[in-house]
Design a protein around this motif. Structure first.
Motif, PDB file in Angstrom:
ATOM      1  N   ARG A  34       0.769  -1.288  -0.194  1.00 56.99           N
ATOM      2  CA  ARG A  34       0.072  -0.198  -0.166  1.00 56.99           C
ATOM      3  C   ARG A  34       1.099   1.368   0.013  1.00 56.99           C
ATOM      4  NH1 ARG A  34      -2.526   2.905   4.246  1.00 56.99           N
ATOM      5  NH2 ARG A  34      -4.154   4.209   3.902  1.00 56.99           N
ATOM      6  N   LEU A  35       1.873   1.237   0.670  1.00 60.18           N
ATOM      7  CA  LEU A  35       2.557   2.530   0.893  1.00 60.18           C
ATOM      8  C   LEU A  35       3.684   2.458  -0.245  1.00 60.18           C
ATOM      9  CD1 LEU A  35       4.030   4.897   2.403  1.00 60.18           C
ATOM     10  CD2 LEU A  35       5.486   3.533   3.599  1.00 60.18           C
ATOM     11  N   ALA A  36       3.979   1.478  -0.718  1.00 58.24           N
ATOM     12  CA  ALA A  36       4.794   1.583  -2.337  1.00 58.24           C
ATOM     13  C   ALA A  36       3.829   2.031  -3.259  1.00 58.24           C
ATOM     14  CB  ALA A  36       5.238   0.113  -2.688  1.00 58.24           C
ATOM     15  N   THR A  37       2.620   1.765  -3.357  1.00 57.48           N
ATOM     16  CA  THR A  37       1.554   2.043  -4.499  1.00 57.48           C
ATOM     17  C   THR A  37       1.596   3.709  -4.148  1.00 57.48           C
ATOM     18  OG1 THR A  37       0.486   0.220  -4.523  1.00 57.48           O
ATOM     19  CG2 THR A  37      -0.603   2.199  -5.286  1.00 57.48           C
ATOM     20  N   ALA A  38       1.392   4.248  -3.067  1.00 59.14           N
ATOM     21  CA  ALA A  38       1.255   5.555  -2.712  1.00 59.14           C
ATOM     22  C   ALA A  38       2.399   6.476  -3.182  1.00 59.14           C
ATOM     23  CB  ALA A  38       0.843   5.976  -1.208  1.00 59.14           C
ATOM     24  N   LEU A  39       3.710   5.871  -2.835  1.00 53.35           N
ATOM     25  CA  LEU A  39       5.018   6.582  -3.170  1.00 53.35           C
ATOM     26  C   LEU A  39       5.093   6.647  -4.829  1.00 53.35           C
ATOM     27  CD1 LEU A  39       7.108   5.003  -0.415  1.00 53.35           C
ATOM     28  CD2 LEU A  39       6.375   7.483  -0.434  1.00 53.35           C
ATOM     29  N   LEU A  40       4.652   5.814  -5.442  1.00 56.16           N
ATOM     30  CA  LEU A  40       4.843   5.924  -6.983  1.00 56.16           C
ATOM     31  C   LEU A  40       3.884   6.594  -7.706  1.00 56.16           C
ATOM     32  CD1 LEU A  40       5.835   2.005  -7.487  1.00 56.16           C
ATOM     33  CD2 LEU A  40       7.523   4.383  -7.256  1.00 56.16           C
ATOM     34  N   GLU A  41       2.778   7.011  -6.743  1.00 62.52           N
ATOM     35  CA  GLU A  41       1.752   7.606  -7.540  1.00 62.52           C
ATOM     36  C   GLU A  41       2.143   8.858  -8.126  1.00 62.52           C
ATOM     37  OE1 GLU A  41      -2.989   9.277  -6.861  1.00 62.52           O
ATOM     38  OE2 GLU A  41      -1.859   8.045  -5.270  1.00 62.52           O
ATOM     39  N   LEU A  91      11.813   8.215   3.821  1.00 57.48           N
ATOM     40  CA  LEU A  91      10.740   8.191   4.677  1.00 57.48           C
ATOM     41  C   LEU A  91      11.142   8.736   6.241  1.00 57.48           C
ATOM     42  CD1 LEU A  91       9.170   4.848   3.430  1.00 57.48           C
ATOM     43  CD2 LEU A  91       8.571   7.179   2.885  1.00 57.48           C
ATOM     44  N   ASP A  92      12.483   8.552   6.449  1.00 57.96           N
ATOM     45  CA  ASP A  92      12.932   9.093   7.647  1.00 57.96           C
ATOM     46  C   ASP A  92      12.387   8.305   8.918  1.00 57.96           C
ATOM     47  OD1 ASP A  92      14.475  10.664   9.124  1.00 57.96           O
ATOM     48  OD2 ASP A  92      13.250  12.326   9.477  1.00 57.96           O
ATOM     49  N   GLY A  93      12.112   7.203   8.691  1.00 60.27           N
ATOM     50  CA  GLY A  93      11.760   6.170   9.675  1.00 60.27           C
ATOM     51  C   GLY A  93      10.322   6.244   9.916  1.00 60.27           C
ATOM     52  N   ARG A  94       9.588   6.880   9.164  1.00 63.21           N
ATOM     53  CA  ARG A  94       8.127   7.123   9.493  1.00 63.21           C
ATOM     54  C   ARG A  94       7.271   6.295   8.615  1.00 63.21           C
ATOM     55  NH1 ARG A  94       6.316  12.290   7.406  1.00 63.21           N
ATOM     56  NH2 ARG A  94       4.422  11.877   8.490  1.00 63.21           N
ATOM     57  N   GLU A 107       4.101   4.713  10.343  1.00 63.38           N
ATOM     58  CA  GLU A 107       3.098   5.588  10.714  1.00 63.38           C
ATOM     59  C   GLU A 107       2.500   6.169   9.480  1.00 63.38           C
ATOM     60  OE1 GLU A 107       3.395  10.679  11.196  1.00 63.38           O
ATOM     61  OE2 GLU A 107       5.009   9.385  11.928  1.00 63.38           O
ATOM     62  N   LEU A 108       3.239   6.173   8.434  1.00 61.69           N
ATOM     63  CA  LEU A 108       2.509   6.433   6.790  1.00 61.69           C
ATOM     64  C   LEU A 108       1.357   5.434   6.651  1.00 61.69           C
ATOM     65  CD1 LEU A 108       5.533   8.219   4.935  1.00 61.69           C
ATOM     66  CD2 LEU A 108       3.509   9.376   5.934  1.00 61.69           C
ATOM     67  N   ALA A 109       2.130   4.168   6.616  1.00 62.01           N
ATOM     68  CA  ALA A 109       1.192   3.011   5.995  1.00 62.01           C
ATOM     69  C   ALA A 109      -0.127   2.776   6.912  1.00 62.01           C
ATOM     70  CB  ALA A 109       1.886   1.836   6.338  1.00 62.01           C
ATOM     71  N   ALA A 110      -0.200   3.535   8.111  1.00 62.44           N
ATOM     72  CA  ALA A 110      -1.405   3.516   9.055  1.00 62.44           C
ATOM     73  C   ALA A 110      -2.322   4.397   8.791  1.00 62.44           C
ATOM     74  CB  ALA A 110      -0.941   3.242  10.637  1.00 62.44           C
ATOM     75  N   LEU A 111      -2.130   5.436   7.887  1.00 69.32           N
ATOM     76  CA  LEU A 111      -2.920   6.671   7.551  1.00 69.32           C
ATOM     77  C   LEU A 111      -4.007   6.156   6.801  1.00 69.32           C
ATOM     78  CD1 LEU A 111      -0.365   9.566   7.242  1.00 69.32           C
ATOM     79  CD2 LEU A 111      -1.806   9.079   9.085  1.00 69.32           C
ATOM     80  N   PRO A 112      -5.128   6.928   6.896  1.00 68.34           N
ATOM     81  CA  PRO A 112      -6.240   6.757   6.032  1.00 68.34           C
ATOM     82  C   PRO A 112      -5.766   7.292   4.381  1.00 68.34           C
ATOM     83  CG  PRO A 112      -7.090   7.938   7.686  1.00 68.34           C
ATOM     84  CD  PRO A 112      -5.444   7.885   7.940  1.00 68.34           C
ATOM     85  N   ASP A 113      -6.326   6.729   3.503  1.00 65.58           N
ATOM     86  CA  ASP A 113      -6.046   7.090   1.912  1.00 65.58           C
ATOM     87  C   ASP A 113      -5.811   8.633   1.627  1.00 65.58           C
ATOM     88  OD1 ASP A 113      -5.866   4.415   1.580  1.00 65.58           O
ATOM     89  OD2 ASP A 113      -7.780   4.362   0.442  1.00 65.58           O
ATOM     90  N   ASP A 114      -6.853   9.044   2.064  1.00 62.88           N
ATOM     91  CA  ASP A 114      -6.576  10.739   1.995  1.00 62.88           C
ATOM     92  C   ASP A 114      -5.453  11.384   2.570  1.00 62.88           C
ATOM     93  OD1 ASP A 114      -8.703  10.476   0.177  1.00 62.88           O
ATOM     94  OD2 ASP A 114     -10.309  11.426   1.711  1.00 62.88           O
ATOM     95  N   GLU A 115      -5.346  10.906   3.871  1.00 71.11           N
ATOM     96  CA  GLU A 115      -4.336  11.434   4.668  1.00 71.11           C
ATOM     97  C   GLU A 115      -2.860  10.890   4.270  1.00 71.11           C
ATOM     98  OE1 GLU A 115      -4.431  11.551   8.954  1.00 71.11           O
ATOM     99  OE2 GLU A 115      -6.661  11.219   8.946  1.00 71.11           O
ATOM    100  N   LYS A 170      -2.080  10.238   1.119  1.00 70.26           N
ATOM    101  CA  LYS A 170      -1.859  10.945  -0.172  1.00 70.26           C
ATOM    102  C   LYS A 170      -1.199  12.188   0.030  1.00 70.26           C
ATOM    103  CE  LYS A 170      -4.087  11.855  -4.795  1.00 70.26           C
ATOM    104  NZ  LYS A 170      -5.192  11.703  -5.326  1.00 70.26           N
ATOM    105  N   ALA A 171      -1.867  12.995   1.009  1.00 71.55           N
ATOM    106  CA  ALA A 171      -1.364  14.350   1.313  1.00 71.55           C
ATOM    107  C   ALA A 171       0.411  14.197   2.010  1.00 71.55           C
ATOM    108  CB  ALA A 171      -2.165  14.932   2.274  1.00 71.55           C
ATOM    109  N   GLU A 172       0.453  13.237   2.835  1.00 65.90           N
ATOM    110  CA  GLU A 172       1.817  12.983   3.222  1.00 65.90           C
ATOM    111  C   GLU A 172       2.845  12.788   2.165  1.00 65.90           C
ATOM    112  OE1 GLU A 172       3.010  13.687   6.401  1.00 65.90           O
ATOM    113  OE2 GLU A 172       0.956  14.564   6.970  1.00 65.90           O
TER     114      GLU A 172
END
Length: 393
Positions: free
Chosen positions: A97-104, A136-139, A142-150, A152-154
Motif C-alpha cells: 500500500r505504501l509503495a503504491t502511494a509513493l509511486l503515484e 521516509l525518515d523512519g516514518r 506511521e504513514l502506512a497506518a494513515l487513511p488513504d486521503d491523509e 496521499k497528502a503526506e
C-alpha cells in the motif's frame, strides 16, 4: 570559463565466425543494404544491451541499474525488509500500500494485464530505491497506518521525484532515460551507438541440424530435424561518448572519468548473446580506435560504402580503408581529431600513419583516463595537445 564539448568516439573492427547474434522475427540474421550491397547488421539496441550487461559486471550489485516494469514490487520488497537490512520492517500488505502511494506522483500506472507490473519499463538505480526508503525518515509504519486521503497528502511532502532524478547510477547516466508522462525524470543519454555493419557483402547460409533421441534404440532416425540461419562477417562498430553530458549526469569528476574508461572497455569487450551456445561466436576486436573531438562526432562507416573485397582476409583491408577514410575526412572537412589512441594488429604503414602506434588495450584505457581526467580538471588544452607518452598522435 566554459569548456568545449568533449566527444570520445570508439571505432571497432571485429570479425565474427558463423553466428546469428541478432535475428529478426523470422530468425534470420539482421541485415541492411549499404553501398549497393547486402550487409550483416547488429542493431544498436542489441549491442547497447550487451554493453550494459558487460559494464554491470564491473560494478557492485548495489550500484547497478535495472530496467523493469516491477518497480512497485522491488519497492515493496525494500519496505518489507527488516530495518537492520535497510528496510522499513512493514508487513507485506502495508508495504504494498505504501509503495503504491509513493509511486503515484510518478504517474506509474499498473499494467492492465498484470497487477504486479507497471504499464511501461522504467530505468533506474537500485540505490535510488534505497534512497527513497531512507527519505521516509523512519516514518514508514506511521504513514502506512494513515487513511488513504491523509497518506496521499503526506506523500506529497516526500521528495519522490527528486530522489529518482538525482544520484543516477553510471548506466543511466550513460544510456539515458525517457519517461513521456513525467519529463522531470528524463535523463539525456551521454552515449550514442550505431548499428554495426559488415565492411563487406554477406550471404545468409543455413545450418541443417539433427538431434538424436538417446533412448531410441529401435531405429536410426533423428529425434528432431531443423535449420538455423547464420552468416560470418567483419563488423564496423561505432559509438560516441559525450564526456560533457556524462559529467552533467553524474555531477562528479572522478566518477565521470572512471565511467568513461569503463564504458570503452565494456563496449569493446561486449558481445550480443543470440545463439551463443550454438555458435560460440565470442571474439575480441582486431582494432579499437579512439578519436577525440570537441567539434562534432564523425561516424566513419563511409569507409565501407565501397564493400571490402579481400581474398586473403577482410580485417586488415578493413583497417586500411578506415585509416584512409579518417585521413580523407580530416583533410576535406578540416576537422581532424585532436587525439587518436589505438589498439590493433594490422601491420600496414597507412594504419600506423593514421592512428599512431598500437598500444596494448590496458595502456589505451590508461591513456584515455588521463586525457578525460585532464579535461575534467580544466586542462582541455593539455588534453588536446601532444602527449607522446600517452600514445597521442
Amino acid at each position: 570559463m566554459n569548456q568545449p564539448h568533449l566527444f570520445v568516439e570508439v571505432h571497432i573492427l571485429q570479425s565474427l565466425p558463423p553466428s546469428n547474434v541478432n535475428r529478426d522475427d523470422s530468425g534470420t540474421p539482421k541485415q541492411a543494404q549499404f553501398g549497393g550491397a547486402r550487409r550483416a547488421r547488429v542493431s544498436s539496441q542489441a549491442w547497447k544491451r550487451a554493453t550494459r550487461t558487460e559494464y554491470a559486471r564491473q560494478v557492485p550489485e548495489a550500484d547497478r541499474a535495472t530496467r523493469t516494469k516491477r518497480i512497485a514490487t522491488l519497492l515493496t520488497e525494500r519496505l518489507a525488509r527488516s530495518t537492520d537490512k535497510g528496510g522499513a520492517g512493514l508487513d507485506p500488505e502495508q508495504a504494498d500500500r505504501l509503495a503504491t502511494a509513493l509511486l503515484e506522483p510518478l504517474g506509474i500506472a499498473k499494467s492492465a494485464k498484470k497487477d504486479d507490473q507497471s504499464a511501461y519499463l522504467l530505468f533506474f538505480g537500485k540505490k535510488q530505491l534505497d534512497d527513497l526508503v531512507a527519505a521516509l525518515d523512519g516514518r514508514a509504519a506511521e504513514l502506512a497506518a494513515l487513511p488513504d486521503d491523509e497518506l496521499k497528502a503526506e506523500v506529497k511532502q516526500i521528495p519522490v521525484v527528486q530522489t529518482l532524478s538525482t544520484g543516477h547510477p553510471a548506466e543511466v547516466a550513460l544510456f539515458g532515460r525517457m519517461v513521456a508522462d513525467l519529463p522531470a525524470l528524463n535523463v539525456d543519454a551521454s552515449v550514442q551507438v550505431a548499428h554495426a555493419l559488415s565492411t563487406h557483402a554477406v550471404h545468409t547460409e543455413f545450418d541443417y541440424f539433427t538431434a538424436v533421441d538417446d533412448e531410441n534404440t529401435e531405429d536410426h532416425g533423428a529425434g528432431m530435424i531443423g535449420t538455423v540461419e547464420f552468416n560470418s562477417s567483419t563488423l564496423y562498430r561505432y559509438a560516441v561518448l559525450g564526456v560533457h553530458q556524462l559529467r552533467d549526469n553524474l555531477s562528479d569528476t572522478a566518477e565521470t572519468r572512471d565511467t568513461a574508461v569503463r564504458f570503452v572497455e565494456a563496449f569493446a569487450r561486449s558481445m550480443p548473446t543470440g545463439h551463443q551456445n550454438s555458435f560460440a561466436h565470442r571474439t575480441l576486436p582486431h582494432l579499437v580506435l579512439l578519436t577525440v573531438r570537441t567539434d562534432q562526432p564523425v561516424n566513419l562507416v563511409s569507409a565501407y560504402e565501397k564493400p571490402v573485397a579481400g581474398t586473403t582476409g577482410l580485417a586488415e583491408e578493413s583497417a586500411v580503408q578506415l585509416a584512409e577514410e579518417l585521413t580523407k575526412v580530416g583533410e576535406t572537412w578540416g576537422n581532424k581529431p585532436l587525439r587518436t589512441l589505438a589498439t590493433y594488429t594490422a601491420e600496414k604503414d597507412k594504419v600506423t600513419d593514421a592512428f599512431g602506434p598500437s598500444l596494448s588495450f590496458p595502456a589505451l584505457l590508461d591513456a584515455l583516463g588521463a586525457l578525460v581526467g585532464d579535461w575534467l580538471d580544466g586542462g582541455a588544452a593539455a588534453a588536446a595537445g601532444d602527449c607522446a607518452e600517452a600514445g597521442a598522435r
